[in-house]
Design an enzyme around this catalytic site. Structure first.
Site, PDB file in Angstrom:
ATOM      1  N   LYS A   1      32.676  31.669  -0.402  1.00  0.00           N
ATOM      2  CA  LYS A   1      31.248  31.796  -0.072  1.00  0.00           C
ATOM      3  C   LYS A   1      30.562  32.689  -1.101  1.00  0.00           C
ATOM      4  O   LYS A   1      29.480  32.371  -1.588  1.00  0.00           O
ATOM      5  CB  LYS A   1      31.079  32.484   1.288  1.00  0.00           C
TER       6      LYS A   1
ATOM      7  N   ARG B   1      24.532  25.601   2.469  1.00  0.00           N
ATOM      8  CA  ARG B   1      24.369  26.961   1.927  1.00  0.00           C
ATOM      9  C   ARG B   1      23.222  26.984   0.903  1.00  0.00           C
ATOM     10  O   ARG B   1      22.384  27.886   0.915  1.00  0.00           O
ATOM     11  CB  ARG B   1      25.704  27.375   1.291  1.00  0.00           C
TER      12      ARG B   1
ATOM     13  N   ASN C   1      34.858  36.185   2.590  1.00  0.00           N
ATOM     14  CA  ASN C   1      35.273  34.867   2.117  1.00  0.00           C
ATOM     15  C   ASN C   1      34.867  34.727   0.638  1.00  0.00           C
ATOM     16  O   ASN C   1      33.693  34.613   0.310  1.00  0.00           O
ATOM     17  CB  ASN C   1      34.589  33.806   2.994  1.00  0.00           C
TER      18      ASN C   1
ATOM     19  N   LYS D   1      27.780  20.304  -5.642  1.00  0.00           N
ATOM     20  CA  LYS D   1      27.754  20.789  -4.256  1.00  0.00           C
ATOM     21  C   LYS D   1      26.594  21.751  -4.042  1.00  0.00           C
ATOM     22  O   LYS D   1      25.919  21.709  -3.008  1.00  0.00           O
ATOM     23  CB  LYS D   1      29.094  21.477  -3.909  1.00  0.00           C
TER      24      LYS D   1
ATOM     25  N   ASP E   1      26.670  32.760   8.058  1.00  0.00           N
ATOM     26  CA  ASP E   1      27.568  32.209   9.071  1.00  0.00           C
ATOM     27  C   ASP E   1      27.389  30.702   9.045  1.00  0.00           C
ATOM     28  O   ASP E   1      26.271  30.193   9.080  1.00  0.00           O
ATOM     29  CB  ASP E   1      27.303  32.771  10.464  1.00  0.00           C
ATOM     30  N   SER E   2      28.494  30.013   8.942  1.00  0.00           N
ATOM     31  CA  SER E   2      28.418  28.573   8.715  1.00  0.00           C
ATOM     32  C   SER E   2      29.569  27.876   9.407  1.00  0.00           C
ATOM     33  O   SER E   2      30.521  28.517   9.863  1.00  0.00           O
ATOM     34  CB  SER E   2      28.439  28.288   7.212  1.00  0.00           C
TER      35      SER E   2
ATOM     36  N   GLY F   1      37.779  25.144   2.634  1.00  0.00           N
ATOM     37  CA  GLY F   1      37.617  24.781   4.051  1.00  0.00           C
ATOM     38  C   GLY F   1      37.697  23.278   4.281  1.00  0.00           C
ATOM     39  O   GLY F   1      38.673  22.623   3.908  1.00  0.00           O
TER      40      GLY F   1
HETATM   41  P1  ITT Z   1      32.942  35.671   6.615  1.00  0.00           P
HETATM   42  O1  ITT Z   1      32.661  35.668   8.105  1.00  0.00           O
HETATM   43  O2  ITT Z   1      33.652  36.901   6.143  1.00  0.00           O
HETATM   44  O3  ITT Z   1      31.697  35.369   5.803  1.00  0.00           O
HETATM   45  P2  ITT Z   1      34.441  33.259   7.253  1.00  0.00           P
HETATM   46  O4  ITT Z   1      35.192  32.259   6.441  1.00  0.00           O
HETATM   47  O5  ITT Z   1      35.141  33.831   8.459  1.00  0.00           O
HETATM   48  O6  ITT Z   1      33.959  34.444   6.285  1.00  0.00           O
HETATM   49  P3  ITT Z   1      32.511  31.966   8.989  1.00  0.00           P
HETATM   50  O7  ITT Z   1      32.881  32.744  10.188  1.00  0.00           O
HETATM   51  O8  ITT Z   1      31.048  31.700   8.717  1.00  0.00           O
HETATM   52  O9  ITT Z   1      33.061  32.628   7.669  1.00  0.00           O
HETATM   53  O10 ITT Z   1      33.285  30.571   9.064  1.00  0.00           O
HETATM   54  C1  ITT Z   1      32.920  29.539   8.236  1.00  0.00           C
HETATM   55  C2  ITT Z   1      34.011  28.489   8.193  1.00  0.00           C
HETATM   56  O11 ITT Z   1      33.380  27.192   8.184  1.00  0.00           O
HETATM   57  C3  ITT Z   1      34.782  28.591   6.894  1.00  0.00           C
HETATM   58  O12 ITT Z   1      35.919  29.426   7.024  1.00  0.00           O
HETATM   59  C4  ITT Z   1      35.121  27.141   6.606  1.00  0.00           C
HETATM   60  O13 ITT Z   1      36.269  26.758   7.321  1.00  0.00           O
HETATM   61  C5  ITT Z   1      33.919  26.397   7.175  1.00  0.00           C
HETATM   62  N1  ITT Z   1      32.901  26.202   6.125  1.00  0.00           N
HETATM   63  C6  ITT Z   1      31.697  26.852   5.982  1.00  0.00           C
HETATM   64  N2  ITT Z   1      31.061  26.447   4.879  1.00  0.00           N
HETATM   65  C7  ITT Z   1      31.862  25.538   4.280  1.00  0.00           C
HETATM   66  C8  ITT Z   1      31.769  24.775   3.110  1.00  0.00           C
HETATM   67  O14 ITT Z   1      30.751  24.903   2.269  1.00  0.00           O
HETATM   68  N3  ITT Z   1      32.764  23.937   2.827  1.00  0.00           N
HETATM   69  C9  ITT Z   1      33.827  23.814   3.643  1.00  0.00           C
HETATM   70  N4  ITT Z   1      34.012  24.499   4.754  1.00  0.00           N
HETATM   71  C10 ITT Z   1      33.029  25.373   5.090  1.00  0.00           C
END
Ligand code: ITT
Length: 198
Positions: A15, A184, A12, A178, A78-79, A158
Site C-alpha cells: 500500500k 486506491r 502494509n 493499476k 482501509d480497503s 493480495g
Molecule cells: P494496514 O491496515 O496496516 O494498512 P492491511 O493489509 O491490514 O494493512 P487492510 O486492513 O486495509 O490493510 O486490509 C486490506 C486487505 O485487502 C489487504 O491486506 C489485501 O488483502 C486486500 N486489498 C486491499 N487493496 C488491495 C489491492 O489493491 N490489491 C489486492 N488486494 C487488496
C-alpha cells in the site's frame, strides 16, 4: 507544486509503495511509520472501511503528537474486496480472510461453483486524511471487476491475481496501469483535489 508531507498509517509495504507512486509525482511526500519513528498497529474494531481507516489515522496522529509535541498530517487506507456472490465478503475482513499468500486460493475454492455472470466484485478503499489541526476528511474509491477462475500475473499483492479488470487480472497490469484505475488511485484523486483547493 504542492509540498505536503504526510505520514501514512500503514504496516502494509505494498500500500505504501502504491500511494507513493501516485502522490510523489504530484508533490506530496509520503513518510512511512518507521521514518516518522512511530510503531502503531491499532485493533481494527470498526465494521466499515470508513471506521477502520479513521481508527488507524487517529492512532498515528495521536502517537506522533505524543512523541514529538507537534502535529503532522496523516493518511490511512482501509480497503478490501467485496464479492457479490458472497454477500459482500470478505469486505472489511479481507486482510483476515486467510493466511497471507493463501487468500486467492481460498477465494477461488469458495467460488468454484459460482457461474461467470455471478462473479462480479469490487475493490473499495477509504482514505482518511487528518490535517495538522486534527480534522478528519474521507475519500472513497471503488474499482468494479470480477473474480477469475485461476491466479494470473506476478505484480501487485493480495487479491490482485484473481481480480479481473476487463480481460486481465490486476496482477497482470504494471503498477502504472493499476495506479490509473484502482480503488486506491480513485480515493487519492479525491484527496489530491481537496488539497489542491487548499
Ligand atoms: P494496514 O491496515 O496496516 O494498512 P492491511 O493489509 O491490514 O494493512 P487492510 O486492513 O486495509 O490493510 O486490509 C486490506 C486487505 O485487502 C489487504 O491486506 C489485501 O488483502 C486486500 N486489498 C486491499 N487493496 C488491495 C489491492 O489493491 N490489491 C489486492 N488486494 C487488496
Amino acid at each position: 507544486m504542492m509540498m505536503n508531507k504526510i505520514v501514512m498509517a500503514t504496516n502494509n509495504a505494498n500500500k505504501l509503495r502504491e500511494v507513493r507512486e501516485i502522490l510523489s509525482p504530484i508533490g506530496i511526500e509520503v513518510i512511512s511509520l518507521a521514518e516518522a519513528g512511530i510503531c502503531c498497529d491499532p485493533d481494527e474494531t470498526g465494521t466499515s472501511f470508513h471506521e477502520n481507516s479513521e481508527i488507524k489515522a487517529d492512532a498515528v496522529y495521536n502517537a506522533y503528537a505524543l512523541k514529538n509535541h507537534s502535529n503532522i498530517e496523516v493518511i490511512a487506507d482501509d480497503s478490501g474486496l467485496c464479492v457479490d456472490a458472497l454477500g459482500g465478503r470478505p469486505g472489511v475482513y479481507s486482510a483476515r480472510y486467510a493466511t497471507k499468500g493463501q487468500e486467492c486460493a481460498k477465494l477461488l475454492d469458495e467460488m468454484k461453483d459460482v457461474p461467470d455472470e455471478q462473479r462480479t466484485a469490487r475493490f473499495i478503499c477509504d482514505i482518511t486524511y487528518i490535517n495538522v489541526y486534527g480534522s478528519d476528511f474521507h475519500f472513497e474509491g471503488v474499482c468494479e471487476g470480477s473474480i477469475g477462475h485461476e491466479e494470473r500475473g506476478e505484480n501487485g499483492f493480495g487479491y490482485d491475481p484473481v481480480f479481473m479488470y476487463g480481460d486481465r487480472t490486476m496482477a497482470e497490469m504494471t503498477s502504472e496501469e493499476k495506479n490509473k484505475i484502482s480503488h486506491r488511485a480513485k480515493a487519492l484523486d479525491g484527496l489530491y483535489k481537496f488539497l489542491k483547493e487548499g
